[in-house]
Design an enzyme around this catalytic site. Structure first.
Site, PDB file in Angstrom:
ATOM      1  N   ASP A 220     -11.143  22.669  26.137  1.00 17.12           N
ATOM      2  CA  ASP A 220      -9.681  22.662  26.103  1.00 17.12           C
ATOM      3  C   ASP A 220      -9.160  23.021  27.493  1.00 17.12           C
ATOM      4  O   ASP A 220      -9.954  23.287  28.412  1.00 17.12           O
ATOM      5  CB  ASP A 220      -9.145  23.649  25.052  1.00 17.12           C
ATOM      6  CG  ASP A 220      -7.850  23.157  24.412  1.00 17.12           C
ATOM      7  OD1 ASP A 220      -6.959  22.685  25.152  1.00 17.12           O
ATOM      8  OD2 ASP A 220      -7.713  23.249  23.174  1.00 17.12           O
ATOM      9  N   HIS A 258      -3.218  12.627  16.777  1.00 19.74           N
ATOM     10  CA  HIS A 258      -1.871  12.391  16.236  1.00 19.74           C
ATOM     11  C   HIS A 258      -0.774  12.910  17.163  1.00 19.74           C
ATOM     12  O   HIS A 258       0.405  12.600  16.983  1.00 19.74           O
ATOM     13  CB  HIS A 258      -1.727  12.975  14.820  1.00 19.74           C
ATOM     14  CG  HIS A 258      -1.703  14.473  14.753  1.00 19.74           C
ATOM     15  ND1 HIS A 258      -1.401  15.143  13.589  1.00 19.74           N
ATOM     16  CD2 HIS A 258      -1.942  15.444  15.687  1.00 19.74           C
ATOM     17  CE1 HIS A 258      -1.453  16.451  13.796  1.00 19.74           C
ATOM     18  NE2 HIS A 258      -1.768  16.654  15.055  1.00 19.74           N
TER      19      HIS A 258
END
Length: 355
Positions: A220, A258
């Site tokens: 990340d 998404h």
């Protein structure tokens, strides 16, 4: 017959007006549940063995008994707590509250963090611009409201970053429990896995505990990785998924794609494809698949949540919840040779994509 039709129409009109009340006051359940979390009501009842009197609860959370009574009456009505009255020899009766499966979701290991995230002024403000998002081709409600997109804002605000990580941890915990219970085969043949956008590492902590032969790489942005807690079997690596992704047998994307538009998704998926072996690698996508028309199942209890999440994407990101055809478009665009979709009894489905 005419009278019956008129009566039926009247009932429909009455029901429609009643439903509109629920939309006019639709903010109420979220606000009251947030209040319950902030007051620690479920935590106090849990600490007391799962039940407590109204008087003791009022004292423990530091609330006015009459005000708390009204809040608890609403929460009991919404099935968050069970209420009992002890009347024998008591004037007035003693009111007691007990936990339920729903109230336990307000505890730290439940879904409290997700409620606190989505009910912040930061996340609520962009909803006021949803109509402008509909009118403008490239409308960006979050950016217009806060001057930067969600990810830039989060990077610059550690408090909000922690709220976001905790909220995503709620989703990861629920989703991983469903996957490992219903479709553990998704992880067959894997000895190493990179969790792309893995946040605080919740997903990998759950996975390596269940599958200790898997070496996990939690990947990340640097500000996220810097506060991720250490975990045996998991390596935390900072970087940008649009540049390069650490190599592993499989790349894992949960509630990531998404957040991005189709071209951005294709770019992320291409980087995932580069990170896995061509002969035996796979990309595991855990995200909603919107089912429409004939695909939609009447008994699907999760369809409302998927539709609501699609509206969240409109308000907060450039992304969307995708139909099967839309998933096919981005996967083909990224150059994957094939993919399968496994629907489970949960909000997301599991998509396995092969190079």
């Amino acid at each position: 017959m005419a009278e019956l039709i008129k009566s039926a129409n009247f009932d429909e009109e009455k029901q429609a007006k009643l439903e509109m009340w629920s939309y006019a006051l639709g903010f109420t359940p979220t606000a009251v549940v947030k209040c319950a979390i902030e007051l620690g009501i479920a935590d106090v009842i849990e600490t007391n063995g799962g039940t407590t009197t109204h008087a003791d609860l009022s004292a423990s959370v530091g609330c006015s008994p009459p005000v708390l009574r009204r809040i608890m009456r609403y929460l009991v009505h919404r099935r968050f707590f069970k209420q009992t009255l002890t009347t024998e020899g008591q004037k007035p009766p003693i009111i007691s509250y007990a936990q339920t499966p729903l109230s336990r979701q307000l505890l730290r290991n439940g879904m409290a963090a997700l409620v606190l995230l989505e009910s912040t002024p930061i996340m609520l403000a962009p909803w006021q611009r949803l109509s402008s998002r509909a009118r403008e081709k490239d409308g960006k409600p979050f950016e217009e409201e806060h001057g930067r997109d969600l990810w830039e804002y989060t990077n610059a605000n550690p408090v909000h970053s922690k709220l976001l990580d905790d909220g995503m941890s709620c989703i990861a915990t629920a989703s991983m429990a469903a996957i490992l219970d219903q479709y553990p085969e998704a992880f067959d043949g894997i000895t190493s896995l990179v969790d792309v956008g893995g946040g605080d590492g919740t997903t990998l902590r759950i996975l390596v505990k269940a599958c200790p032969w898997i070496r996990g790489v939690n990947f990340d942005l640097a500000h996220v990785i810097s506060v991720a807690p250490p975990c045996e079997g998991v390596e935390h690596v900072a970087g940008d998924m649009f540049d390069v992704i650490p190599k592993a047998d499989a790349a894992f994307l949960m509630s990531v794609l998404h957040d991005w538009n189709d071209e951005e998704c294709i770019g992320i998926l291409r980087k995932c494809k580069e990170a896995i072996p061509m002969d035996r690698g796979k990309v595991i996508i855990v995200d909603a698949v919107i089912r429409e028309g004939e695909e939609e199942e009447e008994d699907d209890k999760y369809s409302d949540v998927r539709m609501a999440l699609d509206m969240v994407m409109l308000a907060h990101t450039s992304g969307k919840e995708r139909t099967l055809e839309e998933w096919k478009y981005v996967l083909n665009g990224a150059g994957f040779s094939s993919f399968t979709v496994k629907h489970i009894q949960a909000i997301p489905a599991i998509i396995l994509a092969y190079p």
